[in-house]
Design an enzyme around this catalytic site. Sequence first.
Site, PDB file in Angstrom:
ATOM      1  N   CYS A 115     -26.250  30.769 -37.861  1.00  0.00           N
ATOM      2  CA  CYS A 115     -25.838  31.909 -38.703  1.00  0.00           C
ATOM      3  C   CYS A 115     -26.509  33.217 -38.286  1.00  0.00           C
ATOM      4  O   CYS A 115     -26.039  34.296 -38.642  1.00  0.00           O
ATOM      5  CB  CYS A 115     -26.125  31.628 -40.167  1.00  0.00           C
ATOM      6  SG  CYS A 115     -25.296  30.158 -40.779  1.00  0.00           S
ATOM      7  N   HIS A 252     -26.541  38.110 -44.374  1.00  0.00           N
ATOM      8  CA  HIS A 252     -25.665  36.992 -44.024  1.00  0.00           C
ATOM      9  C   HIS A 252     -25.007  36.459 -45.294  1.00  0.00           C
ATOM     10  O   HIS A 252     -25.647  36.334 -46.343  1.00  0.00           O
ATOM     11  CB  HIS A 252     -26.486  35.896 -43.338  1.00  0.00           C
ATOM     12  CG  HIS A 252     -25.714  34.623 -43.166  1.00  0.00           C
ATOM     13  ND1 HIS A 252     -24.484  34.596 -42.542  1.00  0.00           N
ATOM     14  CD2 HIS A 252     -25.989  33.338 -43.534  1.00  0.00           C
ATOM     15  CE1 HIS A 252     -24.041  33.349 -42.540  1.00  0.00           C
ATOM     16  NE2 HIS A 252     -24.925  32.575 -43.142  1.00  0.00           N
ATOM     17  N   ASN A 282     -19.117  30.787 -46.127  1.00  0.00           N
ATOM     18  CA  ASN A 282     -20.113  31.019 -45.076  1.00  0.00           C
ATOM     19  C   ASN A 282     -19.443  30.782 -43.717  1.00  0.00           C
ATOM     20  O   ASN A 282     -19.073  29.654 -43.401  1.00  0.00           O
ATOM     21  CB  ASN A 282     -21.287  30.058 -45.289  1.00  0.00           C
ATOM     22  CG  ASN A 282     -22.399  30.238 -44.268  1.00  0.00           C
ATOM     23  OD1 ASN A 282     -22.231  30.934 -43.274  1.00  0.00           O
ATOM     24  ND2 ASN A 282     -23.527  29.590 -44.501  1.00  0.00           N
TER      25      ASN A 282
END
Length: 325
Positions: A115, A252, A282
Site C-alpha cells: 500500500c 492511504h 482499499n
Amino acid sequence: MTLIRSQLIGFGHYLPSKILTNDDLAQIVETNDEWIRTRTGIVSRHISDGESTSDMAFKAAQMAIQTAGISVEELDMIIMATVTPDNTTPSVAAKLSNRLGAKFGTICMDISAACSGFVYALTIVDNMIRLGQVKTALVIGGETISKVLDWSDRNTCVLFGDAAGAAIVRAGEGNGTAEDTGILATKLYADGSHYDSLKITGGVSTTQTAGVINMDGKEVFKFAVNALSQASEEVMAMAGVTSEQVDWVLPHQANIRIIEGVGKKLAVPDEKVIVTVDHHGNTSAASIPIALSENYQSGRIKKGDLLVLSAMGAGFTWGGALVRL
Ligand code: UT7
C-alpha cells in the site's frame, strides 16, 4: 538559489466498471452492510472483470499523459507500484512501455511496497529527477487485489478493490522554499519485524502460488494511524510548514476510522481530509493516485494547492510526501 523540483503535471485513473456492493458481499460471506460501513466506511468497491493490472494501468497512464499534455516519447522512466503484477517477471512497467509506445531506452521497473508503493515510487522518481538522470516519468500504482483475496474470509475480502492511478512527474525549477511547485519533501520507512502481520501468503520461492491476503487487522490498524500521522508530520517539518498551511491531507485509503484518526492527530478539519475509501475500498498502491486524479479532474484539488500524502502497508512499509501542485 535555483534548484530542480519534481513537478506533478498530470493525473489519470481507471476503475473497472464492475461494482461490488456490501449487499453483494453479504451473499458471499457472513457479513452485512451495517458492519462494513461502520467498521470501515466502505460502501462499494470496483472489481476487475477480466482486466489485468497492466490493462488498468494502461488506461490510467493514457489519461495521465493526456492531462499532462505530453507525448509518450517524452517519458524517460516508467515506474509501477504493484504487488499483483501480470507476470512474476518482466515488470508491468516493461509491458506498459511497449503498449504505450515509449521510446527506446525508457527505464522500466516495478516496485513492491504494497500500500506504500505509490509514495515509494514517487520518492524514487523525485530523487532520480533531482539527480538529473530522468526528466519526465510516469508513476503508477495499480492492483488487482481481488485475485489474491480469500473470498471465504470476511476479515479481508470486504476491504479491498481493484484500480490503477497514475501521475506524470517532470523536472521543473524552484528556489528551495515551501512556495515552490513540486515535491517539497519525502520520507520513507520500513520495519521488517512486522513481516507476518500483513501479507500475501504465496510466493515463487516458497509455495509457487500467488497466495491470499492474510492480516492481523487490529495490529495494522493501530500501527497505521501512528505511521501515517508521523510520516505526514515529518515531511511537513522537513519543508518547514504546519498542518494549517496544508490544503489537503491525503492518507492511504484503507479504513475511514484510520483516515479520521490521522486527521485528528494532525489537527486538520474534516473538510481538508480526502476520502475515497467509501467508493473504492482499499486499492493498495492505487489508492493515493486515484484519489489525486479523481479530485484533480473534478476541480476540487487545484494547481497551487499544498498536499500531504501518506501511506502504510505490508512490510511494514510507510512514508510521506509533501507536494505543491
Ligand atoms: O492498507 C493497510 C491494510 N489494511 C488496513 O489498514 C486494515 C486495518 N484494519 C482494519 O481496518 C480493521 O482492523 C478491520 C476493518 C480489518 C477490522 O475491524 P475491527 O474493528 O478491528 O474488528 P475486529 O477484527 O476486532 O472484529 C470485530 C468482530 C469480530 O467478531 P467477534 O470475534 O467480536 O465475535 C469479527 O469476527 O467483527 C467480526 N467481523 C465481521 N463481522 C461482519 C470481522 N469481519 C467481519 C465482517 N462482517 N466482514
